[in-house]
Design a protein around this motif. Structure first.
Motif, PDB file in Angstrom:
ATOM      1  N   THR A  92       0.994  -1.053   0.047  1.00 47.75           N
ATOM      2  CA  THR A  92       0.217   0.005   0.090  1.00 47.75           C
ATOM      3  C   THR A  92       1.060   1.282   0.127  1.00 47.75           C
ATOM      4  N   ASP A  94      -0.995   4.629   0.650  1.00 45.36           N
ATOM      5  CA  ASP A  94      -2.104   5.275   0.922  1.00 45.36           C
ATOM      6  C   ASP A  94      -2.128   6.777   0.998  1.00 45.36           C
ATOM      7  N   VAL A 141     -10.984  -6.479  -0.417  1.00 48.90           N
ATOM      8  CA  VAL A 141     -12.258  -5.957  -0.277  1.00 48.90           C
ATOM      9  C   VAL A 141     -12.324  -4.769  -1.083  1.00 48.90           C
ATOM     10  N   ASN A 142     -11.054  -3.878  -0.876  1.00 47.71           N
ATOM     11  CA  ASN A 142     -11.139  -2.660  -1.318  1.00 47.71           C
ATOM     12  C   ASN A 142     -10.871  -2.532  -2.814  1.00 47.71           C
ATOM     13  N   TYR A 185     -10.084  -6.458   6.089  1.00 52.67           N
ATOM     14  CA  TYR A 185      -8.866  -6.386   6.941  1.00 52.67           C
ATOM     15  C   TYR A 185      -8.418  -7.447   7.848  1.00 52.67           C
ATOM     16  N   ILE A 194      -2.106   1.363   9.663  1.00 51.75           N
ATOM     17  CA  ILE A 194      -3.206   2.391   9.419  1.00 51.75           C
ATOM     18  C   ILE A 194      -3.008   3.106  10.986  1.00 51.75           C
ATOM     19  N   LYS A 195      -3.097   4.556  10.891  1.00 53.21           N
ATOM     20  CA  LYS A 195      -3.312   5.451  12.070  1.00 53.21           C
ATOM     21  C   LYS A 195      -4.408   4.582  12.961  1.00 53.21           C
ATOM     22  N   LEU A 202     -12.420   1.534  10.982  1.00 52.49           N
ATOM     23  CA  LEU A 202     -12.551   0.757  10.038  1.00 52.49           C
ATOM     24  C   LEU A 202     -13.307  -0.484  10.402  1.00 52.49           C
TER      25      LEU A 202
HETATM   26  N1  CAA Z   1     -13.817   9.785   3.006  1.00 53.49           N
HETATM   27  C1  CAA Z   1     -13.916  11.038   2.863  1.00 53.49           C
HETATM   28  N2  CAA Z   1     -13.009  11.636   3.796  1.00 53.49           N
HETATM   29  C2  CAA Z   1     -12.245  11.344   4.407  1.00 53.49           C
HETATM   30  C3  CAA Z   1     -12.330  10.050   4.859  1.00 53.49           C
HETATM   31  C4  CAA Z   1     -13.221   9.238   4.004  1.00 53.49           C
HETATM   32  N3  CAA Z   1     -13.017   7.992   4.455  1.00 53.49           N
HETATM   33  N4  CAA Z   1     -11.581   9.889   5.834  1.00 53.49           N
HETATM   34  C5  CAA Z   1     -10.827  11.206   6.231  1.00 53.49           C
HETATM   35  N5  CAA Z   1     -11.440  12.142   5.512  1.00 53.49           N
HETATM   36  C6  CAA Z   1     -11.417  13.624   5.483  1.00 53.49           C
HETATM   37  C7  CAA Z   1     -10.882  14.099   6.867  1.00 53.49           C
HETATM   38  O1  CAA Z   1     -12.410  14.276   7.370  1.00 53.49           O
HETATM   39  C8  CAA Z   1     -10.279  15.342   6.513  1.00 53.49           C
HETATM   40  O2  CAA Z   1     -10.861  16.325   5.964  1.00 53.49           O
HETATM   41  P1  CAA Z   1     -10.501  17.697   6.398  1.00 53.49           P
HETATM   42  O3  CAA Z   1      -9.222  17.866   5.597  1.00 53.49           O
HETATM   43  O4  CAA Z   1     -11.666  18.773   5.693  1.00 53.49           O
HETATM   44  O5  CAA Z   1     -10.585  17.831   7.959  1.00 53.49           O
HETATM   45  C9  CAA Z   1      -9.268  14.778   5.370  1.00 53.49           C
HETATM   46  O6  CAA Z   1      -9.938  13.697   4.831  1.00 53.49           O
HETATM   47  C10 CAA Z   1      -7.819  14.239   6.058  1.00 53.49           C
HETATM   48  O7  CAA Z   1      -7.924  13.141   6.646  1.00 53.49           O
HETATM   49  P2  CAA Z   1      -6.724  12.376   7.265  1.00 53.49           P
HETATM   50  O8  CAA Z   1      -6.472  13.569   8.404  1.00 53.49           O
HETATM   51  O9  CAA Z   1      -7.172  11.137   7.759  1.00 53.49           O
HETATM   52  O10 CAA Z   1      -5.689  12.659   6.241  1.00 53.49           O
HETATM   53  P3  CAA Z   1      -4.440  11.884   6.289  1.00 53.49           P
HETATM   54  O11 CAA Z   1      -3.458  12.401   5.094  1.00 53.49           O
HETATM   55  O12 CAA Z   1      -3.529  11.820   7.632  1.00 53.49           O
HETATM   56  O13 CAA Z   1      -4.419  10.243   6.129  1.00 53.49           O
HETATM   57  C11 CAA Z   1      -4.874   8.433   4.717  1.00 53.49           C
HETATM   58  C12 CAA Z   1      -5.093  10.021   4.666  1.00 53.49           C
HETATM   59  C13 CAA Z   1      -3.767   7.854   4.600  1.00 53.49           C
HETATM   60  C14 CAA Z   1      -5.684   7.909   3.490  1.00 53.49           C
HETATM   61  C15 CAA Z   1      -5.982   7.901   6.018  1.00 53.49           C
HETATM   62  O14 CAA Z   1      -7.055   8.277   5.905  1.00 53.49           O
HETATM   63  C16 CAA Z   1      -5.869   6.294   6.162  1.00 53.49           C
HETATM   64  O15 CAA Z   1      -4.928   5.661   6.635  1.00 53.49           O
HETATM   65  N6  CAA Z   1      -6.967   5.866   5.536  1.00 53.49           N
HETATM   66  C17 CAA Z   1      -7.313   4.324   5.520  1.00 53.49           C
HETATM   67  C18 CAA Z   1      -6.980   3.917   4.424  1.00 53.49           C
HETATM   68  C19 CAA Z   1      -7.220   2.309   4.202  1.00 53.49           C
HETATM   69  O16 CAA Z   1      -8.306   1.718   4.336  1.00 53.49           O
HETATM   70  N7  CAA Z   1      -5.934   1.783   4.021  1.00 53.49           N
HETATM   71  C20 CAA Z   1      -6.137   0.253   4.200  1.00 53.49           C
HETATM   72  C21 CAA Z   1      -4.901  -0.310   4.324  1.00 53.49           C
HETATM   73  S1  CAA Z   1      -4.688  -1.848   4.555  1.00 53.49           S
HETATM   74  C22 CAA Z   1      -4.903  -2.624   3.201  1.00 53.49           C
HETATM   75  O17 CAA Z   1      -5.080  -2.030   2.096  1.00 53.49           O
HETATM   76  C23 CAA Z   1      -5.401  -4.205   3.097  1.00 53.49           C
HETATM   77  C24 CAA Z   1      -6.698  -4.490   2.730  1.00 53.49           C
HETATM   78  O18 CAA Z   1      -6.442  -5.079   1.355  1.00 53.49           O
HETATM   79  C25 CAA Z   1      -7.907  -4.187   3.415  1.00 53.49           C
END
Ligand code: CAA
Length: 246
Positions: A92, A94, A141-142, A185, A194-195, A202
């Motif tokens: 990933t 991300d 799933v994603n 997940y 992931i944070k 999630l």
């Molecule tokens: N949809 C829309 N907007 C969202 C959101 C969502 N799901 N989540 C957060 N936001 C918005 C926030 O509200 C925030 O808005 P403002 O700037 O207006 O306040 C903005 O987006 C920024 O959010 P973050 O502070 O979270 O941004 P970041 O840059 O620190 O992090 C990210 C971004 C890295 C993508 C983080 O949100 C993240 O890790 N998300 C999870 C992604 C995920 O599911 N990854 C899976 C990894 S594991 C894997 O991939 C295995 C598998 O097969 C499942």
């Protein structure tokens, strides 16, 4: 699957390790790929040996065609022709798309999707000639539902299943099955990266209320690799604790 040769890309990873074990427990001779600078292949091999597993490991980068060719050549020299290929290598990088750099897109597409071409292309002709093969692509799933922050990863994982469906049609008459598994997940380092607050949000979306165990994914790989699964091809098996039912 007794006596069959299995190659698991990303085999030293969280899910990959359990896949290697499940296939070995089914009687396969198993080779795993690992990547220098990312994984500790030798440490992994020693640990698994202490647990009683006798695996072959091959270093190489499946995102590169020539490296994938060298990997398969080495496996075939050590174990014989590959009967079961598990495309499990994945990463990933991300980030929200409006901030995503080309490097994030490219790295994820190369590792997750190009690798499927690079490895499968090496084994498909032999499988056709021998009239037997199992190709199992580990998607997500994603790839089915999309995930904010993962335009690159979701695209690569959806692409894997497009590949599965096309190749399944081409290969069915040759005794080869091609299937996708889409884990949700899973409790691996990839998900733990992931944070914490994002991860907890999630987990709230998973009706089962928990992360999957890697062995729950491996079990399904062994099921598809089994001779008795010969009529399952082109499928996309979801293992996501109820998170998505498409
Ligand atoms: N949809 C829309 N907007 C969202 C959101 C969502 N799901 N989540 C957060 N936001 C918005 C926030 O509200 C925030 O808005 P403002 O700037 O207006 O306040 C903005 O987006 C920024 O959010 P973050 O502070 O979270 O941004 P970041 O840059 O620190 O992090 C990210 C971004 C890295 C993508 C983080 O949100 C993240 O890790 N998300 C999870 C992604 C995920 O599911 N990854 C899976 C990894 S594991 C894997 O991939 C295995 C598998 O097969 C499942």
């Amino acid at each position: 699957m007794k006596g069959k040769v299995a190659l698991v890309t990303g085999g030293t990873g969280g899910i990959g390790t359990e896949i290697c074990k499940a296939l070995a427990n089914g009687g396969c001779k198993v080779a795993a790929t690992w990547l220098k600078g990312v994984d500790d292949g030798d440490g992994w091999l020693a640990k698994l040996k202490a647990e009683g597993f006798d695996f072959v490991i091959v270093e190489g980068d499946v995102s590169k065609f020539d490296s994938a060719a060298a990997i398969v050549k080495e496996v075939e020299a050590k174990l014989g022709p590959v009967d079961i290929l598990v495309n499990g290598a994945g990463i990933t990088k991300d980030g929200f798309f409006h901030k995503m750099k080309w490097e994030q897109w490219e790295a994820v597409l190369r590792t997750n999707l190009d690798s499927v071409f690079n490895t499968t292309r090496q084994v498909i002709e032999g499988m056709r000639q021998r009239g037997y093969g199992r190709i199992i692509n580990i998607s997500s799933v994603n790839g089915q539902k999309g995930q904010a922050g993962q335009a690159n990863y979701s695209a690569s994982k959806a692409g894997m299943h497009g590949f599965t469906m096309a190749l399944a049609q081409e290969a069915a008459s040759k005794g080869i099955t091609v299937n996708t598994i889409s884990p949700g997940y899973v409790a691996t380092s990839m998900v733990m990266a992931i944070k914490e607050e994002v991860r907890n949000e999630l987990i709230k979306q998973i009706p089962a209320g928990r992360l999957a165990k890697p062995e729950e994914i491996a079990w399904t790989v062994a099921f598809l690799a089994d001779d008795r699964s010969a009529f399952i091809t082109g499928a996309n098996i979801a293992i996501n604790g109820g998170m998505y039912m498409g």
